[in-house]
Design a protein around this motif. Structure first.
Motif, mmCIF file in Angstrom:
data_model
loop_
_atom_site.group_PDB
_atom_site.id
_atom_site.type_symbol
_atom_site.label_atom_id
_atom_site.label_comp_id
_atom_site.label_asym_id
_atom_site.label_seq_id
_atom_site.Cartn_x
_atom_site.Cartn_y
_atom_site.Cartn_z
ATOM 1 N N LYS A 27 0.820 -1.209 0.000
ATOM 2 C CA LYS A 27 0.000 0.000 0.000
ATOM 3 C C LYS A 27 0.857 1.264 0.000
ATOM 4 C CE LYS A 27 -3.842 -2.235 2.465
ATOM 5 N NZ LYS A 27 -4.693 -2.209 3.678
ATOM 6 N N HIS A 28 1.826 1.288 0.913
ATOM 7 C CA HIS A 28 2.725 2.446 1.021
ATOM 8 C C HIS A 28 4.123 1.907 1.260
ATOM 9 C CE1 HIS A 28 4.662 6.045 2.562
ATOM 10 N NE2 HIS A 28 3.637 6.758 2.111
ATOM 11 N N ILE A 29 5.008 2.093 0.289
ATOM 12 C CA ILE A 29 6.299 1.406 0.312
ATOM 13 C C ILE A 29 7.111 1.687 1.567
ATOM 14 C CG2 ILE A 29 7.500 3.229 -0.992
ATOM 15 C CD1 ILE A 29 9.056 0.890 -2.363
ATOM 16 N N PHE A 33 7.576 -1.820 4.129
ATOM 17 C CA PHE A 33 8.867 -2.477 4.331
ATOM 18 C C PHE A 33 9.547 -2.071 5.643
ATOM 19 C CE2 PHE A 33 8.115 -2.887 -0.161
ATOM 20 C CZ PHE A 33 8.655 -4.125 -0.491
ATOM 21 N N SER A 34 8.867 -1.290 6.463
ATOM 22 C CA SER A 34 9.518 -0.736 7.654
ATOM 23 C C SER A 34 9.855 -1.797 8.707
ATOM 24 C CB SER A 34 8.636 0.350 8.289
ATOM 25 O OG SER A 34 7.415 -0.202 8.751
ATOM 26 N N ASP A 35 9.091 -2.898 8.761
ATOM 27 C CA ASP A 35 9.379 -3.916 9.781
ATOM 28 C C ASP A 35 10.335 -4.997 9.282
ATOM 29 O OD1 ASP A 35 7.788 -5.400 8.097
ATOM 30 O OD2 ASP A 35 6.182 -5.750 9.553
ATOM 31 N N GLU A 87 21.881 3.720 11.937
ATOM 32 C CA GLU A 87 21.221 5.008 11.663
ATOM 33 C C GLU A 87 20.197 4.860 10.541
ATOM 34 O OE1 GLU A 87 22.360 9.564 10.224
ATOM 35 O OE2 GLU A 87 23.952 8.083 10.598
ATOM 36 N N THR A 88 20.573 4.093 9.519
ATOM 37 C CA THR A 88 19.650 3.854 8.401
ATOM 38 C C THR A 88 18.461 3.025 8.865
ATOM 39 O OG1 THR A 88 21.493 3.926 6.839
ATOM 40 C CG2 THR A 88 19.446 2.921 6.071
ATOM 41 N N THR A 96 10.672 6.739 7.248
ATOM 42 C CA THR A 96 11.170 7.996 6.679
ATOM 43 C C THR A 96 11.162 7.911 5.154
ATOM 44 O OG1 THR A 96 12.630 8.260 8.590
ATOM 45 C CG2 THR A 96 13.115 9.592 6.627
ATOM 46 N N PRO A 97 10.531 8.872 4.477
ATOM 47 C CA PRO A 97 10.467 8.836 3.014
ATOM 48 C C PRO A 97 11.859 8.823 2.376
ATOM 49 C CG PRO A 97 8.928 10.460 3.896
ATOM 50 C CD PRO A 97 9.778 10.004 5.050
#
Length: 234
Positions: A27-29, A33-35, A87-88, A96-97
């Protein structure tokens, strides 16, 4: 990982992602993929044995997300010569976009290289060439020596795990239980690594047996060839 992608690189990466199967819809890249779970699914799609997908838990909590990414760094990315700085990771788990796309771009590059390396490293002692031209005795001996050296190297670097006695507790708080479970899970993973090494050894030994058979076949052809030459001379 601060590399800024060109429009073409972004487009190619998104097209690549769109072709891959995932356990949940995209839905929102940045959030998807954040987890790290869908990243683990990407690697598993190409190299199923490299990823134990049940180790990666879908979550909205930052700590669990970081845990997933740290595990990817340690157990998966290290096999691809790939690393993501803390940090990444912090920025990725915060959705973070502009942070996840470069990671996926470089991951795709590493996967492509690994696939190419795997293809090039397949044994070339057998297959179509054997139908076109038989191997010489020297080539067979060289292949045998190479496999024997690989087996010796594997033996010298083989991991060892000393079995630990299992302790049962009649009363245990939740934190202690989790710690015990984590330790047991790590032991299981270490044993799985040993199994993989042993499976690779079996594969190498099978190759060695096939090479021995080839050499025997090659040597048994000598008397027939010799007799044929004698008949020609007569």
């Amino acid at each position: 990982m601060t590399h800024s992608l060109s429009n073409e690189e972004e487009r190619n990466t998104l097209e690549w992602i769109d072709k891959l199967p995932f356990s949940r819809p995209k839905k929102h890249i940045n959030r998807d993929f954040s987890d790290g779970v869908m990243v683990a699914e990407i690697v598993k799609y190409y190299f199923p044995k490299m990823v134990d997908i049940h180790n990666y838990i879908t979550s909205c909590k930052k700590q669990q997300k970081l845990s997933n990414w740290s595990l990817l760094n340690k157990r998966v990315f290290s096999k691809l010569d790939f690393y993501i700085a803390e940090e990444t990771m912090e920025k990725i788990v915060s959705s973070t976009p502009g942070m996840i796309l470069p990671v996926l771009f470089f991951l795709k590059d590493k996967l492509d290289k690994k696939l190419l390396q795997t293809t090039n490293s397949r044994p070339h002692y057998f297959g179509s060439r054997s139908e076109e031209k038989p191997f010489s005795d020297v080539e067979i001996q060289q292949a045998e020596a190479r496999i024997a050296a690989q087996l010796a190297e594997m033996k010298s670097t083989e991991a060892t795990v000393n079995p630990q006695p299992v302790t049962f507790f009649t009363e245990m708080n939740l934190s202690a239980t989790r710690q015990v479970m984590l330790e047991k899970e790590l032991q299981v993973q270490e044993l799985q690594e040993i199994v993989k090494i042993l499976q690779l050894k079996v594969s190498k030994l099978e190759e060695l047996v096939q090479l021995k058979d080839k050499r025997i076949e090659h040597l048994t052809c000598f008397p027939e060839t010799y007799m044929t030459k004698l008949q020609v001379l007569d």
